[in-house]
Scaffold this active site. Sequence first.
Site, PDB file in Angstrom:
ATOM      1  N   GLU A  33       0.816  -1.216   0.000  1.00 35.02           N
ATOM      2  CA  GLU A  33       0.000   0.000   0.000  1.00 35.02           C
ATOM      3  C   GLU A  33       0.851   1.268   0.000  1.00 35.02           C
ATOM      4  O   GLU A  33       0.521   2.248  -0.670  1.00 35.02           O
ATOM      5  CB  GLU A  33      -0.955   0.007   1.200  1.00 35.02           C
ATOM      6  N   TYR A 116      -6.675   6.523   3.699  1.00 36.75           N
ATOM      7  CA  TYR A 116      -6.760   5.475   2.686  1.00 36.75           C
ATOM      8  C   TYR A 116      -6.031   4.201   3.121  1.00 36.75           C
ATOM      9  O   TYR A 116      -6.585   3.094   3.094  1.00 36.75           O
ATOM     10  CB  TYR A 116      -6.199   5.941   1.322  1.00 36.75           C
ATOM     11  N   ASP A 134      -9.575   6.119  -2.896  1.00 37.64           N
ATOM     12  CA  ASP A 134      -8.373   6.533  -3.622  1.00 37.64           C
ATOM     13  C   ASP A 134      -8.810   7.157  -4.945  1.00 37.64           C
ATOM     14  O   ASP A 134      -9.999   7.404  -5.168  1.00 37.64           O
ATOM     15  CB  ASP A 134      -7.447   5.329  -3.852  1.00 37.64           C
TER      16      ASP A 134
END
Length: 346
Positions: A33, A116, A134
């Site tokens: 991520e 996020y 996102d």
Amino acid sequence: MSFSKTLTDWYSVNKRQLPWRQTTNPYYIWLSEIILQQTQIKQGLPYYENFVTTFPTVFDLANANEAEVLKLWQGLGYYSRARNLHFAAKYVVNELDGVFPDTYKELLKLKGVGDYTASAIASICYNEVTAVVDGNVYRVLSRYFGIDTPINSSKGDKEFKALAQELIDKKDPATFNQAVMEFGAVQCKPKSPDCTVCPFVSSCYAFGKHVISELPVKIKAAKVSKKYFNFLVFLTPNHTTVLEQRQGKGIWQNLYQFPLIESNKPLTQKQLELELKDLDIIKEQTYELSLYNKDEIVHKLSHQHLYTKFWIVDLDSNIKEGTPIAALEDFPVPILIGNFIEAFNF
DNA sequence: AAAGCGGGGCG
DNA sequence: CGCCCAGCTTT
């Protein structure tokens, strides 16, 4: 059929096989991520492979030097991600006994983890019902529901987060979150999506009103500024040069570069020679100065354009703190410097 | 709320 | 050439 069901059905057929989809280990999900923030999968994938190979556990990452981490990150950009990644790894090891936080709220405390990323890790690893928002989610939801609130505004932040949180599959948040992002990346693309094969075509607002290309709405960024960079590539008889670490807050923090003279306008060779007189390295030295690239190299960042000249400074005698040419490859450098090192015949 | 932070790829 | 990318932090 519900939005969620249509979406996850599409996902089960169309999803790509990616290494971080084979695990729910929070360390690997976290790595992926962070690497994928503002980064397309194609660009981030080889970096992910390198990181899991070099640092198989959070302990390996925590025990590394920052320069090693930056070196592995070299070329990926947004280097604060690498510094924060390393900082957070040390935090997990030293403060949490190497055990990853397992809630959205606790994940948010990790440096470099915002709304996020905390949502992504919490949902994928622990099935917490917290929706990711996102760039893909903004696009999919703004088009399907016809929302023209600017996505880069605080109002947009709240509005899209709330909507995504309503839509998320409460029974399988992990799949929903990944599905909506994959749908945005593969089907509901920024430019010319193929709406004829979209499962949402009959109910999509933007398709019905012919406003696909107008959504999502984004407030335009300020214009980019120009800067003039003059790098000094010193050469000594015993095959060393000078490399220094960038300090302070600006771009490329903690990366290495050749000594830099920055100016607001292009410098001629005469003007540069005046600047050189003030340098400690030059004092009492005789040298020969030549320009490596006649045409400026324009390096484009998000909001700066760097007009760059590399100046070769051939010194007559050796210096105390030189960096051996052979060791250049060990230092993390901006891609602008890396390209020069590769091209220049040292 | 706005600015700062990379580099690559695409139409 | 402008726009976008599995955004976050600082001001």
